[in-house]
Motif scaffolding. Structure first.
Motif, PDB file in Angstrom:
ATOM      1  N   ILE A 160       0.839  -1.202   0.000  1.00 53.68           N
ATOM      2  CA  ILE A 160       0.000   0.000   0.000  1.00 53.68           C
ATOM      3  C   ILE A 160       0.872   1.249   0.000  1.00 53.68           C
ATOM      4  O   ILE A 160       1.860   1.334   0.731  1.00 53.68           O
ATOM      5  CB  ILE A 160      -0.949   0.009   1.236  1.00 53.68           C
ATOM      6  N   PHE A 161       0.524   2.177  -0.879  1.00 54.16           N
ATOM      7  CA  PHE A 161       1.095   3.521  -0.848  1.00 54.16           C
ATOM      8  C   PHE A 161      -0.059   4.479  -0.542  1.00 54.16           C
ATOM      9  O   PHE A 161      -1.183   4.255  -0.989  1.00 54.16           O
ATOM     10  CB  PHE A 161       1.695   3.919  -2.211  1.00 54.16           C
ATOM     11  N   ILE A 162       0.221   5.531   0.190  1.00 53.49           N
ATOM     12  CA  ILE A 162      -0.807   6.526   0.515  1.00 53.49           C
ATOM     13  C   ILE A 162      -0.271   7.924   0.227  1.00 53.49           C
ATOM     14  O   ILE A 162       0.806   8.290   0.709  1.00 53.49           O
ATOM     15  CB  ILE A 162      -1.216   6.466   2.006  1.00 53.49           C
ATOM     16  N   SER A 163      -1.007   8.686  -0.569  1.00 56.78           N
ATOM     17  CA  SER A 163      -0.676  10.096  -0.763  1.00 56.78           C
ATOM     18  C   SER A 163      -1.661  10.953   0.006  1.00 56.78           C
ATOM     19  O   SER A 163      -2.870  10.728  -0.091  1.00 56.78           O
ATOM     20  CB  SER A 163      -0.748  10.477  -2.248  1.00 56.78           C
ATOM     21  N   THR A 164      -1.163  11.903   0.746  1.00 57.78           N
ATOM     22  CA  THR A 164      -2.037  12.806   1.485  1.00 57.78           C
ATOM     23  C   THR A 164      -1.754  14.248   1.078  1.00 57.78           C
ATOM     24  O   THR A 164      -0.621  14.596   0.746  1.00 57.78           O
ATOM     25  CB  THR A 164      -1.814  12.669   2.999  1.00 57.78           C
ATOM     26  N   THR A 165      -2.795  15.043   1.083  1.00 56.74           N
ATOM     27  CA  THR A 165      -2.666  16.477   0.826  1.00 56.74           C
ATOM     28  C   THR A 165      -3.472  17.210   1.875  1.00 56.74           C
ATOM     29  O   THR A 165      -4.616  16.839   2.140  1.00 56.74           O
ATOM     30  CB  THR A 165      -3.194  16.840  -0.575  1.00 56.74           C
ATOM     31  N   GLY A 166      -2.872  18.207   2.489  1.00 56.37           N
ATOM     32  CA  GLY A 166      -3.570  18.939   3.537  1.00 56.37           C
ATOM     33  C   GLY A 166      -3.655  20.412   3.229  1.00 56.37           C
ATOM     34  O   GLY A 166      -2.830  20.945   2.483  1.00 56.37           O
ATOM     35  N   ILE A 167      -4.681  21.048   3.778  1.00 58.12           N
ATOM     36  CA  ILE A 167      -4.725  22.503   3.725  1.00 58.12           C
ATOM     37  C   ILE A 167      -4.938  23.055   5.131  1.00 58.12           C
ATOM     38  O   ILE A 167      -5.560  22.424   5.982  1.00 58.12           O
ATOM     39  CB  ILE A 167      -5.784  23.062   2.742  1.00 58.12           C
ATOM     40  N   GLY A 168      -4.354  24.208   5.355  1.00 61.17           N
ATOM     41  CA  GLY A 168      -4.464  24.845   6.658  1.00 61.17           C
ATOM     42  C   GLY A 168      -4.525  26.353   6.489  1.00 61.17           C
ATOM     43  O   GLY A 168      -4.172  26.881   5.434  1.00 61.17           O
ATOM     44  N   ARG A 169      -4.976  27.022   7.529  1.00 61.53           N
ATOM     45  CA  ARG A 169      -5.122  28.473   7.477  1.00 61.53           C
ATOM     46  C   ARG A 169      -3.970  29.130   8.229  1.00 61.53           C
ATOM     47  O   ARG A 169      -3.624  28.718   9.329  1.00 61.53           O
ATOM     48  CB  ARG A 169      -6.451  28.882   8.097  1.00 61.53           C
ATOM     49  N   ILE A 170      -3.379  30.141   7.618  1.00 64.09           N
ATOM     50  CA  ILE A 170      -2.304  30.897   8.277  1.00 64.09           C
ATOM     51  C   ILE A 170      -2.904  32.190   8.805  1.00 64.09           C
ATOM     52  O   ILE A 170      -3.459  32.979   8.038  1.00 64.09           O
ATOM     53  CB  ILE A 170      -1.171  31.219   7.288  1.00 64.09           C
TER      54      ILE A 170
END
Lengths: 362, 362
Positions: A160-170
């Protein structure tokens, strides 16, 4: 990080000078060190070129409408084995992306995950991983909002490979970038180095002895929140200039990146860098330098001298920063260089990781 | 899509009823059809549970501060071969994510890409792919703002996998969701179906004859922008109720998803669905139904009757929608069912794709 390299065209394609027609991908291109940088600067930057990408930080910063600043970061996770002391690929996938957002001072909000599964993977193993992701996401206080799943034939992906992408507020006033280190700044590490890399080696059975070392994989957003609060009390959040988590390539590579981005020199003291005894022992036996071993729950902070004490105190009050230590300073020495004062009193240049040390460490 | 299934715990893990301890991942779990749905509802939804994820649309919709609505979508791309008539994995990776954002009526803004590379991959092949991504990103008017690269040992991944995540802005008044289809609505397809799937089969040499079929892989955001403008002229953008791109699982599976989400019936006419002659011929020889073949540059639009003519006209004025056609209607028949009026005058139920048809098609 710099614009020195020109791109050329061959066969009508935008391509870098240093990569010849007959060159091939080697493991070192995934090391996180110099070869990774050359591949990225050669193969990815020339066609994709834009200032946001070129910033070369852990996450990209986007100015959206209405004054909203968003950090976005993506990671592919290919670690082997998928379970190791202290964590698994699921926890790593969440923490890796949460930490990249945190290194911009962003508050992580949402994360997406795409899964590449090998035919034949036992579903209970997958369930263990998704449950581990849930626990890490709860710990970090983020929501998993979108996903995708692909399955490939047995032997065409390793479990298994997992790609994650996140967003956050500055939030307003926070300006943390790799280019912001200034001579006189204090360099802090949030705790012991090398735990993750050695724990994974131990899970592979590559140590040849029982090590009892746990990976440090953890979401660092609560630590960063405490640090921002600590800085605010003294000189305002602008006292925190740079944050970076020393993952692939380790502390040495991350410091080199910052030195290049900020065009400063960084000097650290070998004796000041905290390393657990069993990690040190494993490194000595294997011939590794802990400065190059990957971490997944540590951060480097480069802060103005006048708020260093309060930032350090706020770190030590958080469980994830209890072993935080000042390890050096930023100087106006040769730009882009990292210097190490050794235990025996000499000073030497510490370069980025060259070649490959531990493949598939994250 | 529905909350009917309960989750249970075993071994302390949150896990679904239908997946037994000894079950394993099979190719059908990546089909995009019923088995994919079962895996997602069983393995991913119970631990990750939240309303944003549960919406089950092509992209998640996030309400940020200041009234800003953002769509976010992620895709793993594992297509084989990585080059095929009409495109390659690079173009596919950009278009797949741009299209998922577009299906929420969002204007795609930024995209991230993570690469999993096989040791030994020829760098000129990688350069061809990154150049193809650049061209597709320019066509769609988006910026590639962040990336990650991992390398694994030869034989542990098949050449290259790419995960992309995109974000886009949804302007005020646009409310396009899979749950919004209403009885009386008109069902439109933007062009011929099956081109992508058959082109990839042909690239694999699996057809046994020369087909001269190109994949339709294309970014659909300009088409959606034109459609929103067309709807605005008549009854406002709210006249567009649902958009979906029929990728894995094809037109039949996508219509079934919408019928379930909106709890309506959808009836389409076989004769009205545009299929290119060579695609039809290939399907007849191979025993495939074009309704289940993947597309990468087509969309289904479900629109209120009173703005259907203007939306259709605006689609036909765009090169990507020149073969757009009304193919059916939404009815108050049995909820969750898709019915097909066949060429010979009978009516039959069309189900989601069961099992696996063409692995690694995207």
């Amino acid at each position: 990080m710099t614009d020195e390299k020109e791109s050329v065209e061959f066969d009508g394609l935008i391509c870098p000078v240093p990569l010849a027609h007959n060159s091939r991908i080697v493991l070192g291109h995934g090391s996180g060190g110099r070869m990774s940088r050359d591949l990225i600067e050669g193969t990815f930057f020339p066609p994709f070129d834009n200032p946001i990408l070129r910033a070369g930080d852990d996450a990209a910063v986007l100015d959206l409408d209405n004054g909203l600043r968003i950090a976005i970061s993506t990671d592919a996770h290919v670690i082997s084995p998928i379970e190791f002391p202290g964590g698994d690929i699921g926890r790593l996938a969440i923490c890796g992306t949460v930490n990249d957002l945190s290194m911009m001072g962003a508050i992580p909000l949402y994360i997406t995950a795409s899964f590449m599964l090998e035919e034949g993977l036992a579903i209970p193993r997958l369930v263990a991983i998704t449950n581990s992701m849930r626990a890490a996401a709860e710990e970090a206080g983020i929501l998993i909002v979108a996903g995708d799943t692909k399955v490939v034939e047995k032997g065409k992906v390793d479990e298994i490979f997992i790609s994650t992408t996140g967003i956050g507020r500055i939030r307003e006033g926070v300006n943390i970038y790799g280019r912001n280190a200034q001579p006189g700044d204090v360099v802090i590490i949030s705790g012991t180095i090398g735990d993750h890399g050695i724990a994974v080696l131990s899970a592979r059975g590559d140590l040849g002895f029982e090590a009892n070392i746990q990976s440090d994989v953890a979401p660092l957003n609560s630590l960063v929140a405490d640090m921002l609060q600590g800085a605010e009390v003294s000189k305002g959040v602008n006292g925190i200039h740079v944050l970076r988590d020393p993952t692939r390539g380790g502390l040495a590579t991350a410091l080199n990146e910052i030195a290049v981005q900020s065009q400063v020199s960084i000097t650290i003291s070998e004796d000041a860098v905290p390393v657990r005894q069993p990690v040190l022992a494993a490194c000595e036996i294997l011939g590794f330098d802990p400065l190059y071993i990957a971490n997944e729950g540590k951060l480097i902070a480069i802060v103005s001298e006048d708020c260093a004490d309060l930032v350090l105190a706020s770190m030590r009050a958080n469980q994830l920063g209890r072993d935080a230590a000042v390890i050096g300073e930023v100087t106006s020495g040769p730009p882009g260089k990292v210097l190490l004062k050794t235990s025996i009193g000499t000073t030497r240049v510490v370069d980025m990781l060259a070649g490959e040390l531990l493949p598939r460490i994250c």
